[in-house]
Design a protein around this motif. Structure first.
Motif, PDB file in Angstrom:
ATOM      1  N   SER A  47       0.734   3.884  -2.982  1.00  0.00           N
ATOM      2  CA  SER A  47       0.272   5.249  -2.676  1.00  0.00           C
ATOM      3  C   SER A  47       1.239   6.309  -3.172  1.00  0.00           C
ATOM      4  O   SER A  47       0.846   7.457  -3.394  1.00  0.00           O
ATOM      5  CB  SER A  47       0.059   5.419  -1.171  1.00  0.00           C
ATOM      6  OG  SER A  47       1.281   5.450  -0.473  1.00  0.00           O
ATOM      7  N   CYS A  92      -5.560   3.498  -2.076  1.00  0.00           N
ATOM      8  CA  CYS A  92      -4.982   2.729  -0.968  1.00  0.00           C
ATOM      9  C   CYS A  92      -5.733   2.969   0.334  1.00  0.00           C
ATOM     10  O   CYS A  92      -5.909   2.044   1.126  1.00  0.00           O
ATOM     11  CB  CYS A  92      -3.495   3.050  -0.819  1.00  0.00           C
ATOM     12  SG  CYS A  92      -2.528   2.396  -2.195  1.00  0.00           S
ATOM     13  N   LEU A 129       0.819  -1.212   0.000  1.00  0.00           N
ATOM     14  CA  LEU A 129       0.000   0.000   0.000  1.00  0.00           C
ATOM     15  C   LEU A 129       0.853   1.264   0.000  1.00  0.00           C
ATOM     16  O   LEU A 129       0.542   2.219  -0.714  1.00  0.00           O
ATOM     17  CB  LEU A 129      -0.948   0.001   1.195  1.00  0.00           C
ATOM     18  CG  LEU A 129      -2.054  -1.050   1.130  1.00  0.00           C
ATOM     19  CD1 LEU A 129      -2.721  -1.207   2.489  1.00  0.00           C
ATOM     20  CD2 LEU A 129      -3.064  -0.697   0.058  1.00  0.00           C
TER      21      LEU A 129
END
Length: 109
Positions: free
Chosen positions: A59, A69, A55
């Motif tokens: 991101s 995310c 994530l």
């Protein structure tokens, strides 16, 4: 439909993790409600949400990816320090996004 396919096809049939298959389907900017619906279906299909490392890396790709995310994080039962940081530093979004962000920020207390 995409969510149903991704949730119910095996990793072997997809030849990759369903989250990776999903991100390859996303265009520059998708409606957050559609992204959330597909992500919810993937989780309902028994797949765990992406790792914090995944994530964080995703991101960093763009402001839109950062928001995606946060949506993925909203499907987790528990938040981590890294996930809380992702939520608090995400770029401002529309009404749906901000409601989800607020819920995540309040739930960490």
């Amino acid at each position: 439909m995409a969510g149903l396919f991704l949730a119910n096809l095996s990793v072997e049939a997809l030849a990759q993790d369903p989250w990776m298959a999903f991100i390859h389907l996303l265009q520059t900017q998708e409606p957050l409600s559609a992204v959330l619906e597909v992500a919810e279906e993937i989780v309902r299909g028994g797949h765990s949400s992406p790792s914090d490392e995944w994530l964080v890396a995703a991101s960093e790709q763009s402001p839109h990816w950062h928001q995606y995310c946060v949506l993925f994080l909203s499907l987790r039962k528990e938040q981590t320090a890294a996930s809380r940081r992702l939520v608090s530093t995400a770029p401002k979004g529309g009404e749906l996004f901000e409601r989800i962000r607020e819920r995540l920020l309040v739930s960490e207390h």
